[in-house]
Structure formats: structure tokens, C-alpha cells
Design an enzyme around this catalytic site. Structure first.
Site, short mmCIF file in Angstrom:
data_model
loop_
_atom_site.label_atom_id
_atom_site.label_comp_id
_atom_site.label_asym_id
_atom_site.label_seq_id
_atom_site.Cartn_x
_atom_site.Cartn_y
_atom_site.Cartn_z
N GLN A 182 -50.05 6.76 19.71
CA GLN A 182 -50.00 5.35 18.76
C GLN A 182 -49.46 5.91 17.94
OE1 GLN A 182 -54.09 3.82 18.81
NE2 GLN A 182 -52.93 2.20 17.88
N HIS A 194 -51.40 -3.19 21.09
CA HIS A 194 -50.38 -3.46 22.16
C HIS A 194 -50.21 -2.95 23.49
CE1 HIS A 194 -49.07 0.29 19.75
NE2 HIS A 194 -48.45 0.06 20.27
P1 5GP Z 1 -46.79 3.26 19.83
O1 5GP Z 1 -46.11 4.17 19.78
O2 5GP Z 1 -47.63 2.35 19.00
O3 5GP Z 1 -47.66 2.98 21.31
O4 5GP Z 1 -45.43 1.61 19.99
C1 5GP Z 1 -45.17 1.05 19.03
C2 5GP Z 1 -44.36 0.34 19.44
O5 5GP Z 1 -43.99 -0.67 18.68
C3 5GP Z 1 -43.31 1.41 19.62
O6 5GP Z 1 -42.64 2.00 21.40
C4 5GP Z 1 -42.07 1.75 18.60
O7 5GP Z 1 -40.61 1.97 18.81
C5 5GP Z 1 -42.37 0.21 18.28
N1 5GP Z 1 -41.84 -0.07 16.97
C6 5GP Z 1 -42.16 0.48 15.74
N2 5GP Z 1 -41.31 -1.13 15.37
C7 5GP Z 1 -41.07 -1.91 15.60
C8 5GP Z 1 -40.41 -2.92 14.99
O8 5GP Z 1 -40.08 -3.07 13.95
N3 5GP Z 1 -39.64 -3.93 15.91
C9 5GP Z 1 -40.02 -3.77 17.12
N4 5GP Z 1 -39.99 -5.05 18.00
N5 5GP Z 1 -40.76 -3.39 17.57
C10 5GP Z 1 -41.03 -1.48 16.48
#
Ligand code: 5GP
Ligand code: ZN
Length: 113
Positions: free
Chosen positions: A93, A99
Site C-alpha cells: 500500500q 482503495h
Molecule cells: P497502492 O500501491 O497504494 O495499492 O495503490 C496506489 C495506486 O494509486 C497506484 O496503482 C498508483 O499508480 C495510483 N496513483 C498514485 N498517484 C496517482 C494519481 O495522482 N492519480 C491516479 N489516477 N492514480 C494514482
């Protein structure tokens, strides 16, 4: 909370490509897609991650799954999709706002690396 990236996206302070929106959740395409279709569904209320889900907000998670079923149907993803909620450091994360990743458009490997 005011410094939360996804709260800023929900508020429209940071632009995003909307997939779906209702009174309690927002869905938008991931900026760095890991599959041909990759969008995120987030509650509009700030919940820091899967480990902050409690009985009081759990209904929101059920609603998000219903939204995912509806949106993937509308996008024609009849071959299937994967829903992923990463939690904490080991879970990968990187954004501290709950999310659900929805990945589709190719055969996805299992188990994940
Ligand atoms: P995690 O790594 O926390 O599970 O997922 C976070 C996700 O948010 C990642 O897949 C990353 O690409 C996406 N993400 C990060 N910053 C932004 C942003 O500014 N806009 C969008 N649309 N996605 C983002
Ligand atoms: Zn937030």
C-alpha cells in the site's frame, strides 16, 4: 487527512479520469496502469486502509463491491477481473486512503509476486 492524495482527487483538486461516481464512492483510472484496464474505487470518506474497516463503515465496502460488479458489466469485462486492496508495507500500500484496484483485460498471474 487534508494532505491525502485521494481526498484531493475526490475533491477535484487533482485531476483524474472518472469511471463512476455516486454519493459515497468515486472510481477513476490508475495513473500507472498494471493491466489494460486498471481503475481504483475509493470511498469518499477518508478511511486509511483495509485495516481501518470496522463494523461502522463496513457497509461501504459492500457497496463498493456492488459498484465494481456494475461498472465492470458496463465496461464489458465479461472475461473477468481482479479486485485488490493492498494493506500496509508488506501488502504494497502506497496511498493511505482505502482503495480497491480493479484489473482486467488480460490473464492475471496467481499468486501475485
Ligand atoms: P497502492 O500501491 O497504494 O495499492 O495503490 C496506489 C495506486 O494509486 C497506484 O496503482 C498508483 O499508480 C495510483 N496513483 C498514485 N498517484 C496517482 C494519481 O495522482 N492519480 C491516479 N489516477 N492514480 C494514482
Ligand atoms: Zn483520503
Amino acid at each position: 487527512m487534508n494532505d491525502c492524495l485521494f481526498c484531493k482527487i475526490i475533491a477535484g483538486e487533482i485531476p483524474s479520469k472518472k469511471v463512476y461516481e455516486d454519493e459515497s464512492c468515486y472510481a477513476f483510472y490508475d495513473i500507472d496502469p498494471k493491466a489494460p484496464v486498471h481503475f481504483l474505487v475509493v470511498p469518499k470518506t477518508h478511511i486509511s486502509g483495509p485495516d481501518a474497516v470496522e463494523d461502522e463503515n463496513a457497509a461501504l465496502v459492500g457497496h463498493i463491491y456492488a459498484v465494481i460488479a456494475k461498472v465492470t458489466r458496463e465496461l464489458g469485462l465479461s472475461k473477468g477481473y481482479r479486485v485488490v486492496a493492498n494493506c500496509g508495507e508488506d501488502g504494497g500500500q502506497t496511498v493511505g486512503h482505502l482503495h480497491f484496484h480493479v484489473l482486467a483485460g488480460r490473464t492475471l498471474a496467481w499468486p501475485p509476486g
